[in-house]
Design an enzyme around this catalytic site. Sequence first.
Site, PDB file in Angstrom:
ATOM      1  N   GLN A 173       5.596  23.610 -57.456  1.00  0.00           N
ATOM      2  CA  GLN A 173       4.759  22.637 -56.756  1.00  0.00           C
ATOM      3  C   GLN A 173       5.454  21.280 -56.765  1.00  0.00           C
ATOM      4  O   GLN A 173       5.041  20.350 -56.102  1.00  0.00           O
ATOM      5  CB  GLN A 173       3.392  22.501 -57.442  1.00  0.00           C
ATOM      6  N   ASP A 191      10.476  17.103 -57.009  1.00  0.00           N
ATOM      7  CA  ASP A 191      11.538  16.255 -57.586  1.00  0.00           C
ATOM      8  C   ASP A 191      12.943  16.859 -57.501  1.00  0.00           C
ATOM      9  O   ASP A 191      13.925  16.181 -57.791  1.00  0.00           O
ATOM     10  CB  ASP A 191      11.186  15.906 -59.061  1.00  0.00           C
ATOM     11  N   SER A 245      -1.820  22.064 -63.906  1.00  0.00           N
ATOM     12  CA  SER A 245      -3.258  21.964 -64.242  1.00  0.00           C
ATOM     13  C   SER A 245      -4.068  22.972 -63.439  1.00  0.00           C
ATOM     14  O   SER A 245      -5.272  23.082 -63.607  1.00  0.00           O
ATOM     15  CB  SER A 245      -3.759  20.547 -63.932  1.00  0.00           C
ATOM     16  N   CYS A 267      16.301   7.309 -33.983  1.00  0.00           N
ATOM     17  CA  CYS A 267      15.668   7.291 -32.642  1.00  0.00           C
ATOM     18  C   CYS A 267      14.641   6.172 -32.560  1.00  0.00           C
ATOM     19  O   CYS A 267      14.006   5.955 -31.538  1.00  0.00           O
ATOM     20  CB  CYS A 267      14.993   8.650 -32.365  1.00  0.00           C
ATOM     21  N   HIS A 319       5.521  22.550 -52.042  1.00  0.00           N
ATOM     22  CA  HIS A 319       5.013  21.263 -51.533  1.00  0.00           C
ATOM     23  C   HIS A 319       6.101  20.344 -51.022  1.00  0.00           C
ATOM     24  O   HIS A 319       5.902  19.128 -50.946  1.00  0.00           O
ATOM     25  CB  HIS A 319       4.200  20.557 -52.642  1.00  0.00           C
ATOM     26  N   ASN A 325       1.411  25.688 -71.327  1.00  0.00           N
ATOM     27  CA  ASN A 325       0.838  24.387 -70.985  1.00  0.00           C
ATOM     28  C   ASN A 325       0.453  23.680 -72.280  1.00  0.00           C
ATOM     29  O   ASN A 325       0.241  24.314 -73.301  1.00  0.00           O
ATOM     30  CB  ASN A 325      -0.402  24.576 -70.092  1.00  0.00           C
ATOM     31  N   GLY A 344       3.233  24.518 -66.808  1.00  0.00           N
ATOM     32  CA  GLY A 344       3.091  23.071 -66.610  1.00  0.00           C
ATOM     33  C   GLY A 344       2.306  22.696 -65.381  1.00  0.00           C
ATOM     34  O   GLY A 344       2.654  21.740 -64.686  1.00  0.00           O
TER      35      GLY A 344
HETATM   36  C1  BV8 Z   1      -4.365  22.822 -47.863  1.00  0.00           C
HETATM   37  C2  BV8 Z   1       3.055  16.876 -52.845  1.00  0.00           C
HETATM   38  C3  BV8 Z   1      -5.331  23.661 -45.897  1.00  0.00           C
HETATM   39  C4  BV8 Z   1       2.888  15.434 -52.502  1.00  0.00           C
HETATM   40  C5  BV8 Z   1       0.906  17.706 -53.624  1.00  0.00           C
HETATM   41  C6  BV8 Z   1     -11.900  20.039 -51.645  1.00  0.00           C
HETATM   42  C7  BV8 Z   1     -11.794  18.856 -50.932  1.00  0.00           C
HETATM   43  C8  BV8 Z   1     -10.620  18.527 -50.249  1.00  0.00           C
HETATM   44  C9  BV8 Z   1      -9.531  19.377 -50.266  1.00  0.00           C
HETATM   45  C10 BV8 Z   1      -9.657  20.544 -50.989  1.00  0.00           C
HETATM   46  C11 BV8 Z   1     -10.811  20.881 -51.667  1.00  0.00           C
HETATM   47  N1  BV8 Z   1     -10.601  22.086 -52.271  1.00  0.00           N
HETATM   48  C12 BV8 Z   1      -9.368  22.494 -52.015  1.00  0.00           C
HETATM   49  C13 BV8 Z   1      -8.786  21.582 -51.210  1.00  0.00           C
HETATM   50  C14 BV8 Z   1      -7.483  21.671 -50.670  1.00  0.00           C
HETATM   51  C15 BV8 Z   1      -6.506  20.787 -51.445  1.00  0.00           C
HETATM   52  C16 BV8 Z   1      -6.746  20.823 -52.924  1.00  0.00           C
HETATM   53  O1  BV8 Z   1      -6.398  21.792 -53.587  1.00  0.00           O
HETATM   54  N2  BV8 Z   1      -7.340  19.752 -53.463  1.00  0.00           N
HETATM   55  C17 BV8 Z   1      -7.644  19.736 -54.879  1.00  0.00           C
HETATM   56  C18 BV8 Z   1      -7.214  18.393 -55.481  1.00  0.00           C
HETATM   57  C19 BV8 Z   1      -9.149  19.945 -55.037  1.00  0.00           C
HETATM   58  N3  BV8 Z   1      -5.240  21.369 -51.141  1.00  0.00           N
HETATM   59  C20 BV8 Z   1      -4.593  20.947 -50.042  1.00  0.00           C
HETATM   60  O2  BV8 Z   1      -4.955  20.049 -49.331  1.00  0.00           O
HETATM   61  C21 BV8 Z   1      -3.326  21.735 -49.721  1.00  0.00           C
HETATM   62  N4  BV8 Z   1      -3.374  22.087 -48.342  1.00  0.00           N
HETATM   63  O3  BV8 Z   1      -5.251  23.303 -48.518  1.00  0.00           O
HETATM   64  O4  BV8 Z   1      -4.277  22.940 -46.525  1.00  0.00           O
HETATM   65  C22 BV8 Z   1      -4.923  23.847 -44.507  1.00  0.00           C
HETATM   66  C23 BV8 Z   1      -4.603  25.138 -44.082  1.00  0.00           C
HETATM   67  C24 BV8 Z   1      -4.264  25.325 -42.768  1.00  0.00           C
HETATM   68  C25 BV8 Z   1      -4.200  24.225 -41.876  1.00  0.00           C
HETATM   69  C26 BV8 Z   1      -4.488  22.935 -42.340  1.00  0.00           C
HETATM   70  C27 BV8 Z   1      -4.844  22.739 -43.662  1.00  0.00           C
HETATM   71  C28 BV8 Z   1      -2.096  20.886 -49.948  1.00  0.00           C
HETATM   72  C29 BV8 Z   1      -1.950  20.588 -51.412  1.00  0.00           C
HETATM   73  C30 BV8 Z   1      -0.602  19.958 -51.663  1.00  0.00           C
HETATM   74  C31 BV8 Z   1      -0.783  18.525 -52.054  1.00  0.00           C
HETATM   75  N5  BV8 Z   1       0.521  17.967 -52.419  1.00  0.00           N
HETATM   76  N6  BV8 Z   1       2.115  17.221 -53.908  1.00  0.00           N
HETATM   77  C32 BV8 Z   1       3.327  14.547 -53.637  1.00  0.00           C
HETATM   78  O5  BV8 Z   1       3.706  15.029 -54.705  1.00  0.00           O
HETATM   79  O6  BV8 Z   1       3.313  13.319 -53.416  1.00  0.00           O
HETATM   80  S1  BV8 Z   1      -0.164  18.055 -54.892  1.00  0.00           S
HETATM   81  C33 BV8 Z   1       0.487  17.593 -56.391  1.00  0.00           C
HETATM   82  O7  BV8 Z   1      -0.529  17.783 -57.385  1.00  0.00           O
HETATM   83  C34 BV8 Z   1       1.575  18.515 -56.890  1.00  0.00           C
HETATM   84  O8  BV8 Z   1       2.431  18.965 -55.891  1.00  0.00           O
HETATM   85  C35 BV8 Z   1       0.859  19.660 -57.546  1.00  0.00           C
HETATM   86  O9  BV8 Z   1       0.712  20.753 -56.708  1.00  0.00           O
HETATM   87  C36 BV8 Z   1      -0.522  19.132 -57.704  1.00  0.00           C
HETATM   88  C37 BV8 Z   1      -1.060  19.419 -59.072  1.00  0.00           C
HETATM   89  O10 BV8 Z   1      -0.207  18.915 -59.968  1.00  0.00           O
HETATM   90  P1  BV8 Z   1       0.339  19.796 -61.186  1.00  0.00           P
HETATM   91  O11 BV8 Z   1       1.709  20.210 -60.811  1.00  0.00           O
HETATM   92  O12 BV8 Z   1      -0.569  20.861 -61.652  1.00  0.00           O
HETATM   93  O13 BV8 Z   1       0.389  18.631 -62.202  1.00  0.00           O
HETATM   94  P2  BV8 Z   1      -0.812  17.952 -62.953  1.00  0.00           P
HETATM   95  O14 BV8 Z   1      -0.378  16.568 -63.288  1.00  0.00           O
HETATM   96  O15 BV8 Z   1      -2.100  18.169 -62.237  1.00  0.00           O
HETATM   97  O16 BV8 Z   1      -0.849  18.798 -64.284  1.00  0.00           O
HETATM   98  C38 BV8 Z   1       0.278  18.799 -65.120  1.00  0.00           C
HETATM   99  C39 BV8 Z   1       0.020  19.873 -66.134  1.00  0.00           C
HETATM  100  O17 BV8 Z   1       1.175  20.015 -66.937  1.00  0.00           O
HETATM  101  C40 BV8 Z   1      -1.139  19.542 -67.057  1.00  0.00           C
HETATM  102  O18 BV8 Z   1      -1.952  20.684 -67.199  1.00  0.00           O
HETATM  103  C41 BV8 Z   1      -0.448  19.181 -68.391  1.00  0.00           C
HETATM  104  O19 BV8 Z   1      -1.207  19.613 -69.500  1.00  0.00           O
HETATM  105  C42 BV8 Z   1       0.802  19.994 -68.311  1.00  0.00           C
HETATM  106  N7  BV8 Z   1       1.950  19.431 -69.025  1.00  0.00           N
HETATM  107  C43 BV8 Z   1       2.349  18.135 -69.043  1.00  0.00           C
HETATM  108  N8  BV8 Z   1       3.484  18.045 -69.758  1.00  0.00           N
HETATM  109  C44 BV8 Z   1       3.801  19.314 -70.175  1.00  0.00           C
HETATM  110  C45 BV8 Z   1       2.822  20.189 -69.713  1.00  0.00           C
HETATM  111  N9  BV8 Z   1       2.846  21.521 -69.965  1.00  0.00           N
HETATM  112  C46 BV8 Z   1       3.862  21.986 -70.705  1.00  0.00           C
HETATM  113  N10 BV8 Z   1       4.853  21.202 -71.186  1.00  0.00           N
HETATM  114  C47 BV8 Z   1       4.856  19.863 -70.948  1.00  0.00           C
HETATM  115  N11 BV8 Z   1       5.841  19.103 -71.457  1.00  0.00           N
END
Ligand code: BV8
Length: 228
Positions: free
Chosen positions: A83, A86, A171, A132, A101, A195, A169
């Site tokens: 996901q 970077d 959530s 362009c 992503h 995690n 890694g």
């Molecule tokens: C889509 C790129 C449909 C950009 C990212 C309700 C309302 C509105 C929308 C939705 C909804 N329900 C579902 C949705 C859809 C939405 C969604 O899921 N929303 C969520 C928030 C509810 N999804 C979308 O919109 C997706 N598209 O559904 O399209 C569609 C289909 C057809 C036609 C049209 C539309 C698109 C989602 C992609 C968004 N882009 N990133 C950018 O980065 O700037 S999301 C971004 O956050 C990341 O890419 C990643 O995917 C996401 C979650 O992050 P994580 O990687 O899990 O990281 P996080 O910080 O959350 O957690 C880190 C974890 O690591 C923690 O658990 C921590 O404990 C752990 N950790 C930390 N350090 C360590 C560790 N573990 C081990 N070792 C360590 N050292």
Amino acid sequence: MVSTGAGVSTESGVPAFRGIGGLWEDFRPEELATPEGFQRDPEKVWKWYDWRRQIIKQVEPNRGHKALVEMQSCFPRFFLFTQNIDGLHQRAGSKNVYELHGNIWRAQCMKEKIRFEFLQTPLDEIPPHCSCGSLIRPDVVWFGEPLPAEIMRTAWDVAANCDFFFMIGSSATVEPAASLAWIARENGGVVVEINEEATAVTEIANEFFLGKSGIILPALIDALKNHD
Ligand code: BV8
């Protein structure tokens, strides 16, 4: 099949999205990581991405990224999905990384739709423009945007057929990436989560390793390599 999230990059110094010090702590995702947010204020969105690019440019892949490179040779078939945008898996040496992503080091012309490598940081023009004359955007998937169709098709197919599914890694809060673990589980795959905290995947995981991926992954690879 391995699916990684921001947690595999935190030990390199790249802030995750959620939790303390997370990227979303000071920003609202819908303001910055959506097409509407970009349309409304491309300068603000590019400032955020340029800030992240400057951080990522300074960091190195960590032991977790490197262990995943070695992991590839422990299995006859190995697929790495991430996901993360970077590019650290590639810099660590992982081949054929499926970027669910997109990638922060690529951009796309808003008019011509062509995608290209875009490495300049800090930017000398914010927001940057294509030759362009049109605005360009980061080549990443924003909320509300579909994931690359070909990559999603491969992800669903591999998740449904894999023997082991490692969720590392993440959530598990963002769809459709988060559901891959359930698809693997429903199709008889052994789900392994690494995690620092429990997530929704933990309940369905066959094995849950609580801790840092930079510590657990090297230990796991050692065990796999020394397994007779
Ligand atoms: C889509 C790129 C449909 C950009 C990212 C309700 C309302 C509105 C929308 C939705 C909804 N329900 C579902 C949705 C859809 C939405 C969604 O899921 N929303 C969520 C928030 C509810 N999804 C979308 O919109 C997706 N598209 O559904 O399209 C569609 C289909 C057809 C036609 C049209 C539309 C698109 C989602 C992609 C968004 N882009 N990133 C950018 O980065 O700037 S999301 C971004 O956050 C990341 O890419 C990643 O995917 C996401 C979650 O992050 P994580 O990687 O899990 O990281 P996080 O910080 O959350 O957690 C880190 C974890 O690591 C923690 O658990 C921590 O404990 C752990 N950790 C930390 N350090 C360590 C560790 N573990 C081990 N070792 C360590 N050292």
